[in-house]
Design an enzyme around this catalytic site. Structure first.
Site, mmCIF file in Angstrom:
data_model
loop_
_atom_site.group_PDB
_atom_site.id
_atom_site.type_symbol
_atom_site.label_atom_id
_atom_site.label_comp_id
_atom_site.label_asym_id
_atom_site.label_seq_id
_atom_site.Cartn_x
_atom_site.Cartn_y
_atom_site.Cartn_z
ATOM 1 C CE LYS A 1 -4.403 -1.536 1.438
ATOM 2 N NZ LYS A 1 -5.481 -1.151 1.570
ATOM 3 C CG HIS A 2 4.658 1.196 -0.055
ATOM 4 N ND1 HIS A 2 4.565 0.180 0.771
ATOM 5 C CD2 HIS A 2 5.885 0.925 -0.931
ATOM 6 C CE1 HIS A 2 5.494 -0.643 0.476
ATOM 7 N NE2 HIS A 2 6.079 -0.174 -0.366
ATOM 8 C CB ALA A 3 4.188 4.336 -5.269
#
Length: 142
Positions: free
Chosen positions: A44-46
């Site tokens: 749930k990130h980049a």
């Protein structure tokens, strides 16, 4: 998703990855994710600068990736499959099997300043990235 080189004989199997070959970056960091409780999600990130290469060395996990071109879900369930995640790609890791062990090879050391942890911020970031590339491309051609 890549099929990794695997050598099999009567002694068993050996699967390998090498920087500059299967992995298009120098490996700076390696870690693995395991014992994820049922229903929990990871990722749930980049990342703004880091490449990551994922291999489910045990069990299975679903990897949902999103970039400017859209969203795709991959199912990693084999020790000889790998998945490259380039920078500017949102990732969600879901559906970990009870026995899942996900190995991650990364191009950069951990730096919280290079992570985008909000989905809304990610969408804004990739929109700005597209606009800056369009400006540069149009500037070059004019």
């Amino acid at each position: 998703m890549d099929k990794l080189k695997t050598h099999t004989d009567k002694r068993g199997c050996l699967t390998l990855v090498e920087s500059g070959h299967e992995i298009p970056f120098d490996i700076t960091r390696a870690y693995w994710i395991y014992d994820v409780p049922a229903g929990e999600e990871r990722g749930k990130h980049a990342n703004k600068i880091s490449y990551q290469y994922l291999v489910a060395v045990n069990g299975s996990v679903d990897i949902c990736l999103e970039n400017i071109n859209g969203r795709t879900t991959y199912h990693l369930d084999s020790k000889d499959k790998g998945l490259l995640i380039p920078p500017h790609t949102w990732n969600e890791l879901t559906n970990f099997s009870q026995d899942a062990v996900l190995m991650v090879l990364a191009s950069h050391s951990y730096d919280p300043e290079t992570y985008i942890n909000s989905y809304e911020e990610f969408l804004d970031y990739i929109k700005k990235d597209v606009h800056s590339r369009l400006f540069v491309d149009s500037f070059v051609f004019f």
